[in-house]
Design an enzyme around this catalytic site. Structure first.
Site, PDB file in Angstrom:
ATOM      1  N   ASP A   8      18.971  32.044  27.636  1.00 63.75           N
ATOM      2  CA  ASP A   8      20.089  31.264  27.122  1.00 63.75           C
ATOM      3  C   ASP A   8      20.328  31.742  25.681  1.00 63.75           C
ATOM      4  O   ASP A   8      19.434  32.345  25.076  1.00 63.75           O
ATOM      5  CB  ASP A   8      19.695  29.774  27.136  1.00 63.75           C
ATOM      6  N   ASP A  10      22.688  29.955  22.761  1.00 69.47           N
ATOM      7  CA  ASP A  10      22.782  28.971  21.671  1.00 69.47           C
ATOM      8  C   ASP A  10      21.594  28.024  21.680  1.00 69.47           C
ATOM      9  O   ASP A  10      21.352  27.324  22.668  1.00 69.47           O
ATOM     10  CB  ASP A  10      24.088  28.178  21.811  1.00 69.47           C
TER      11      ASP A  10
HETATM   12  C1  XBP Z   1      26.213  26.653  24.433  1.00 69.65           C
HETATM   13  C2  XBP Z   1      27.514  26.026  24.504  1.00 69.65           C
HETATM   14  C3  XBP Z   1      28.642  26.639  23.808  1.00 69.65           C
HETATM   15  C4  XBP Z   1      28.550  26.767  22.296  1.00 69.65           C
HETATM   16  C5  XBP Z   1      29.889  27.161  21.747  1.00 69.65           C
HETATM   17  O1  XBP Z   1      25.992  27.261  25.642  1.00 69.65           O
HETATM   18  O2  XBP Z   1      27.700  25.030  25.160  1.00 69.65           O
HETATM   19  O3  XBP Z   1      29.727  25.839  24.081  1.00 69.65           O
HETATM   20  O4  XBP Z   1      28.188  25.525  21.723  1.00 69.65           O
HETATM   21  O5  XBP Z   1      30.360  28.311  22.342  1.00 69.65           O
HETATM   22  P1  XBP Z   1      24.539  27.900  26.054  1.00 69.65           P
HETATM   23  P2  XBP Z   1      31.848  28.446  22.906  1.00 69.65           P
HETATM   24  O6  XBP Z   1      23.476  26.925  25.604  1.00 69.65           O
HETATM   25  O7  XBP Z   1      24.633  28.041  27.544  1.00 69.65           O
HETATM   26  O8  XBP Z   1      24.434  29.237  25.368  1.00 69.65           O
HETATM   27  O9  XBP Z   1      32.726  27.895  21.849  1.00 69.65           O
HETATM   28  O10 XBP Z   1      32.049  29.905  23.145  1.00 69.65           O
HETATM   29  O11 XBP Z   1      31.922  27.648  24.165  1.00 69.65           O
END
Ligand code: XBP
Length: 265
Positions: A8, A10
């Protein structure tokens, strides 16, 4: 036998939310004259909604100054989201969002051991590109055998779509890979695809509980605070430790039929 580790982005590869996405959202609101800002606390609540655009639309439900027409809301969310991603890329390029402790070392362990790496995220590809180009170089993509982002998997976590697509791309079965996650939605997505998960708690999700995880702990950069406990022989969670957890766990994939070679997403 583990053949791949799926990451993953973020919160797991880097602490991108508070100092990255949140900052960039507020910069975008300001740049586009949108009459509200998000606090750190409000953003924490909004993280239960996966996807930045979806998060914006969800938040507009309680904004009296947001457009009332759903099409206008969609259009505004699209504009803010694109602008946010540009600000985010600038923040990332400034070096403000380092990889989390132990991440680079574990990536290198995998490379040395010949394990294939994958990215499985519901964030936009542009954000992944910005982050990994900064930390792994312009050829970052060559280090990953599968990269699944929001564009490939529109059904966001906790939907297993992104994991199923990664399994398919790697031609592996769910029990041959391990997911690295920080959020309940990510854990649920991996487990729904039959993939065992290791959880590293992140800033916004420091209290996350993941009873069925292979292991859960504070950081790959240290051995203390993990459940099950990690051997104290090294100072970080390396591939050896991950293999040990995997081999000791009673984990049997509930979806062994998630043979990626036949999975339909
Ligand atoms: C993280 C998310 C993303 C980020 C923002 O996803 O939910 O929405 O917060 O990115 P993961 P975007 O944990 O699966 O990496 O603005 O591109 O959506």
């Amino acid at each position: 036998m583990i053949r791949s580790i799926l990451w993953d982005v973020d919160g797991t590869l880097a602490e991108t939310e508070r100092d990255g996405h949140l900052r960039a959202f507020n910069q975008a609101f300001e740049a586009l004259d949108v009459p509200w800002r998000w606090s750190e606390e409000r953003y924490g609540e909004l993280l239960s909604v996966a996807g930045g655009r979806e998060r914006l639309i969800h938040d507009m439900q309680c904004r009296t100054r947001a457009p009332t027409n759903p099409h206008e809301r969609e259009a505004l969310a699209g504009r803010v989201h694109r602008c946010k991603n540009e600000f985010y890329a600038t923040i990332v390029a400034s070096g403000a969002l380092p990889l989390r402790e132990g991440v680079r070392e574990l990536l290198e362990d995998c490379e040395r051991a010949g394990l294939r790496l994958g990215i499985v995220t519901t964030t936009s590809r542009a954000n992944v590109e910005a982050l990994l180009k900064t930390h792994l170089g312009t050829d970052w993509e060559s280090k990953f055998a599968a990269v699944v982002c929001a564009e490939e998997a529109p059904r966001k976590k906790p939907d297993p779509q992104a994991y199923l697509l990664a399994l398919q791309a790697l031609q592996l079965r769910s029990h041959e890979v391990i997911a690295m996650e920080d959020a309940p939605a990510g854990v649920a997505a991996a487990q729904a695809a039959g993939v065992p998960v290791i959880v590293t708690r992140s800033h916004y999700l420091s209290a996350v509980k993941a009873e069925d995880a292979l292991a859960i702990g504070p950081s790959l950069g240290r051995c203390e605070g993990w459940r099950p406990t990690a051997g104290a022989r090294t100072k970080r969670i390396g591939l050896e430790q991950i293999i040990r957890w995997y081999e000791q766990s009673p984990w049997t994939s509930p979806c062994d039929s998630h043979d990626s070679r036949t999975a339909v997403c």
